[in-house]
Design a protein around this motif. Structure first.
Motif, PDB file in Angstrom:
ATOM      1  N   PHE A  85       1.171  -1.454  -0.357  1.00 32.64           N
ATOM      2  CA  PHE A  85      -0.056   0.051  -0.020  1.00 32.64           C
ATOM      3  C   PHE A  85       0.607   1.272  -0.500  1.00 32.64           C
ATOM      4  O   PHE A  85       1.779   0.934   0.062  1.00 32.64           O
ATOM      5  CB  PHE A  85      -0.956  -0.048   1.133  1.00 32.64           C
ATOM      6  CG  PHE A  85      -0.357   0.200   2.592  1.00 32.64           C
ATOM      7  CD1 PHE A  85       0.282   1.269   3.408  1.00 32.64           C
ATOM      8  CD2 PHE A  85      -0.393  -1.875   3.030  1.00 32.64           C
ATOM      9  CE1 PHE A  85       0.786   1.066   4.025  1.00 32.64           C
ATOM     10  CE2 PHE A  85       0.562  -1.674   4.461  1.00 32.64           C
ATOM     11  CZ  PHE A  85       0.909  -0.214   5.200  1.00 32.64           C
ATOM     12  N   VAL A  86      -0.007   2.525  -0.427  1.00 28.02           N
ATOM     13  CA  VAL A  86       1.042   3.832  -0.550  1.00 28.02           C
ATOM     14  C   VAL A  86       1.035   4.652   0.357  1.00 28.02           C
ATOM     15  O   VAL A  86      -0.430   4.973   0.882  1.00 28.02           O
ATOM     16  CB  VAL A  86       0.565   4.177  -1.929  1.00 28.02           C
ATOM     17  CG1 VAL A  86       1.231   5.776  -1.459  1.00 28.02           C
ATOM     18  CG2 VAL A  86       1.467   3.515  -3.289  1.00 28.02           C
ATOM     19  N   LEU A  87       0.889   5.665   1.881  1.00 26.21           N
ATOM     20  CA  LEU A  87       0.917   6.159   2.291  1.00 26.21           C
ATOM     21  C   LEU A  87       0.928   7.407   1.738  1.00 26.21           C
ATOM     22  O   LEU A  87       2.220   7.858   1.272  1.00 26.21           O
ATOM     23  CB  LEU A  87       1.531   5.478   3.880  1.00 26.21           C
ATOM     24  CG  LEU A  87       0.983   4.860   4.291  1.00 26.21           C
ATOM     25  CD1 LEU A  87       2.324   4.718   5.685  1.00 26.21           C
ATOM     26  CD2 LEU A  87      -0.973   5.164   3.954  1.00 26.21           C
ATOM     27  N   ASP A  88       0.095   8.407   1.578  1.00 26.20           N
ATOM     28  CA  ASP A  88       0.502  10.177   0.486  1.00 26.20           C
ATOM     29  C   ASP A  88       0.782  11.270   1.897  1.00 26.20           C
ATOM     30  O   ASP A  88      -0.795  11.364   2.904  1.00 26.20           O
ATOM     31  CB  ASP A  88      -0.196  10.416  -0.617  1.00 26.20           C
ATOM     32  CG  ASP A  88      -0.169  11.733  -0.332  1.00 26.20           C
ATOM     33  OD1 ASP A  88       0.738  12.851   0.078  1.00 26.20           O
ATOM     34  OD2 ASP A  88      -0.915  12.318  -1.095  1.00 26.20           O
ATOM     35  N   ALA A  89       1.538  10.894   2.779  1.00 22.99           N
ATOM     36  CA  ALA A  89       2.012  12.161   3.542  1.00 22.99           C
ATOM     37  C   ALA A  89       2.054  13.362   3.478  1.00 22.99           C
ATOM     38  O   ALA A  89       2.824  14.557   4.120  1.00 22.99           O
ATOM     39  CB  ALA A  89       2.517  11.395   4.954  1.00 22.99           C
TER      40      ALA A  89
ATOM     41  N   VAL B 186      -2.917  10.708   3.761  1.00 22.60           N
ATOM     42  CA  VAL B 186      -2.603  10.177   6.189  1.00 22.60           C
ATOM     43  C   VAL B 186      -3.449  12.352   5.540  1.00 22.60           C
ATOM     44  O   VAL B 186      -2.160  12.729   5.221  1.00 22.60           O
ATOM     45  CB  VAL B 186      -1.484  11.282   5.900  1.00 22.60           C
ATOM     46  CG1 VAL B 186      -1.044  10.905   7.758  1.00 22.60           C
ATOM     47  CG2 VAL B 186      -0.901   9.193   5.729  1.00 22.60           C
ATOM     48  N   VAL B 187      -4.602  12.246   6.536  1.00 23.14           N
ATOM     49  CA  VAL B 187      -4.696  13.881   6.911  1.00 23.14           C
ATOM     50  C   VAL B 187      -3.973  14.369   7.605  1.00 23.14           C
ATOM     51  O   VAL B 187      -4.062  14.013   8.911  1.00 23.14           O
ATOM     52  CB  VAL B 187      -6.311  14.185   6.685  1.00 23.14           C
ATOM     53  CG1 VAL B 187      -7.287  15.609   7.186  1.00 23.14           C
ATOM     54  CG2 VAL B 187      -6.878  13.264   5.197  1.00 23.14           C
ATOM     55  N   ARG B 188      -3.242  15.599   7.796  1.00 24.67           N
ATOM     56  CA  ARG B 188      -3.036  16.700   9.218  1.00 24.67           C
ATOM     57  C   ARG B 188      -4.175  17.018   9.865  1.00 24.67           C
ATOM     58  O   ARG B 188      -5.033  17.471   9.148  1.00 24.67           O
ATOM     59  CB  ARG B 188      -2.074  17.618   8.332  1.00 24.67           C
ATOM     60  CG  ARG B 188      -1.335  18.245   9.394  1.00 24.67           C
ATOM     61  CD  ARG B 188      -0.712  19.830   9.054  1.00 24.67           C
ATOM     62  NE  ARG B 188       0.586  19.155   8.531  1.00 24.67           N
ATOM     63  CZ  ARG B 188       1.518  19.558   7.583  1.00 24.67           C
ATOM     64  NH1 ARG B 188       1.470  20.225   7.929  1.00 24.67           N
ATOM     65  NH2 ARG B 188       2.618  18.634   7.674  1.00 24.67           N
ATOM     66  N   GLU B 189      -4.045  16.339  11.278  1.00 21.99           N
ATOM     67  CA  GLU B 189      -5.008  17.145  11.958  1.00 21.99           C
ATOM     68  C   GLU B 189      -4.988  18.551  12.367  1.00 21.99           C
ATOM     69  O   GLU B 189      -3.985  19.331  11.805  1.00 21.99           O
ATOM     70  CB  GLU B 189      -4.389  17.049  13.276  1.00 21.99           C
ATOM     71  CG  GLU B 189      -5.465  17.071  14.644  1.00 21.99           C
ATOM     72  CD  GLU B 189      -4.065  16.854  16.069  1.00 21.99           C
ATOM     73  OE1 GLU B 189      -5.145  17.331  17.131  1.00 21.99           O
ATOM     74  OE2 GLU B 189      -3.525  16.532  16.332  1.00 21.99           O
TER      75      GLU B 189
END
Length: 486
Positions: free
Chosen positions: A74-78, A104-107
């Motif tokens: 899988f791929v994590l887009d941060a 990955v959504v920033r808080e």
């Protein structure tokens, strides 16, 4: 030559979240590939055989080829919330290759509804708003958006840009017309106190920032601007994103690691380090080695500043309360090696004991002693200290009269300032009451370049201005002639 070894996970982003996820992969023993846009982003990542780092921007075609070679599960887009084009490319590539994609959504930062905040839909509108405001402007939106502020009247004198400490970024700022003293090239995020100090020094009336969430130090900027009375122009996010949180991403990596049998050992290491009084050359080589080996370093801001040359780009967290340290570590399970720095020695009026008592069984604690203020000052005075009574009235009650009834030598830590003057006035009273005479040595800024030790009778030192953490060596006069020299 391109490394075509398969990776379990691919992470995009030289952001704080991207770095945390990379460190988490190391802890979980997961082979991962991390893509960052610049050398600076690469330099902030840990060096480890588990990580393959791809440096430099990629177009969609190059990115697709690279992802196909990595074959991740899988791929994590941060990537940064404002890197919309990059996120679109990553999504398109993952869709084409049928790779599971997670954003990955920033808080979000806490949104303050204050009269001193003005919202702008984009940087161009933000610059237009700034044009209608008076005074110096601190722009923290990054170097890519600086050009929009060229339209601001008296740009080169009013605008101060806080940007990443990259040669290319600084060169761009100069090419736009900013002078050297208007370019603040430092790596964030920053504390509220740092932001306040910077705004005060530069006489900032307007702060420009993106709503970049908690990881981007948004709240700390807002609070600092309000504290100094500056107006804040907030550039809102391009759009509300859907995705997973950082903690959810960590949970995915954790499950992946367990499935592979690669979860980290149960025991983590926590180094409690005495750094002496803070001046250069106060730390042991063993302590320096422990600092360099840590992933994160805790301590009071003054302590962190002292050890800064030894911690490189490691995360420095300005907290020293034992419970808050444990809360932070619990929230960051990927951290396997941590350090807490204390002034002086770990066994002499130190917070090391509280951390030891608070830490859970999963932490293996190592204690590294430092040079205490008592032993340092005794050496400066060329006196032995085995018969010296030590006490502290730094943040605590101290019955000086009772101590002087029984003690011939006393070493006393104070908070400096009025606290030190009070000690001298009280000692003058005790001299008269007990028909005694005292020799006093006051140690100021011990171990620093502006170190000073002054001596005299209590009545002679009453009106001295003592700095914070002044130390006093007190002896009954009849014992002080010649001292007890080493």
């Amino acid at each position: 030559m391109t490394n075509i070894e398969k990776k379990e996970v691919v992470i995009f982003g030289g952001t704080k979240e991207g770095r945390e996820l990379a460190e988490y992969c190391i802890a979980a023993k997961l082979p991962a590939a991390v893509s960052v846009a610049s050398y600076y982003g690469k330099d902030l990542l840990p060096e480890n055989l588990q990580l393959e780092i791809q440096e430099g921007p990629m177009d969609e075609e190059t990115m697709s080829k690279w992802l196909a070679e990595k074959e991740p599960d899988f791929v994590l887009d941060a990537t940064h919330p404002y890197a919309v084009h990059v996120t679109e490319n990553i999504k398109a590539c993952c869709s084409r290759l049928s790779l599971p994609y997670y954003r990955v959504v920033r808080e979000n930062g806490r949104i303050c509804e204050e009269n001193s905040m003005i919202w702008a839909k984009d940087v161009k509108e933000g610059a237009q708003i700034v044009e209608g405001l008076k005074g110096n402007v601190l722009v923290t939106t990054g170097s890519k958006e600086l050009e929009a502020f060229l339209a601001v009247t008296d740009f080169e004198n009013r605008i101060y840009a806080r940007v990443l400490p990259s040669p290319a970024v600084v060169e761009k700022c100069v090419s736009l017309g900013l002078k050297g003293n208007h370019i603040i090239a430092v790596q964030g995020p920053f504390s509220e106190e740092f932001n306040k100090a910077l705004m005060k020094q530069l006489h900032i009336n307007v702060l420009v920032t993106k709503e970049a969430g908690a990881a981007g130090g948004f709240e700390e900027k807002i609070e600092a601007a309000q504290a100094v009375g500056a107006v804040t122009v907030v550039i809102g996010r391009p759009k509300k994103e859907a995705g997973i949180s950082l903690n959810q991403a960590k949970s995915m990596l954790d499950e992946k690691g367990k499935a592979k049998g690669g979860q980290p050992e149960a025991v983590k290491s926590l180094a409690l380090i005495g750094i002496g009084m803070g001046g250069r050359g106060q730390m042991t080589l063993e302590s320096i080695s422990a600092l360099k080996d840590s992933q994160v370093v805790f301590g009071a801001a003054r302590m962190l500043k002292s050890v800064n040359p030894y911690i490189d780009n490691k995360e420095a967290v300005p907290i020293y309360d034992s419970k808050k340290i444990m809360e932070w570590l619990e929230f960051h399970p990927e951290c396997r090696k941590a350090a807490v720095v204390f002034s002086g020695d770990t066994g002499y009026y130190s917070g090391a004991r509280q951390v030891t008592e608070t830490a859970g069984s999963q932490w293996q604690i190592e204690v590294y002693p430092g040079i205490s203020t008592l032993s340092y000052m005794a050496a400066k005075l060329k006196k032995s200290w085995e018969d010296v009574k030590s006490a502290s009235c730094h943040g605590r009650e101290c019955n000086l009269e009772e101590l002087m009834k029984t003690e011939k030598k006393l070493f006393l830590l104070t908070s400096g300032g009025e606290n030190g003057n009070q000690v001298m006035r009280r000692l003058s009273e005790i001299e008269k009451k007990q028909a005694a005479s005292y020799f006093v040595a006051a140690g100021e800024n011990l171990s620093y370049e502006n170190e000073k030790i002054i001596t005299g009778r209590p009545c002679q030192l009453e009106k001295e201005e003592f700095p914070a953490l002044t130390a006093f060596w007190i002896e009954k006069e009849e014992l002080s002639s010649g001292g007890e020299n080493l």
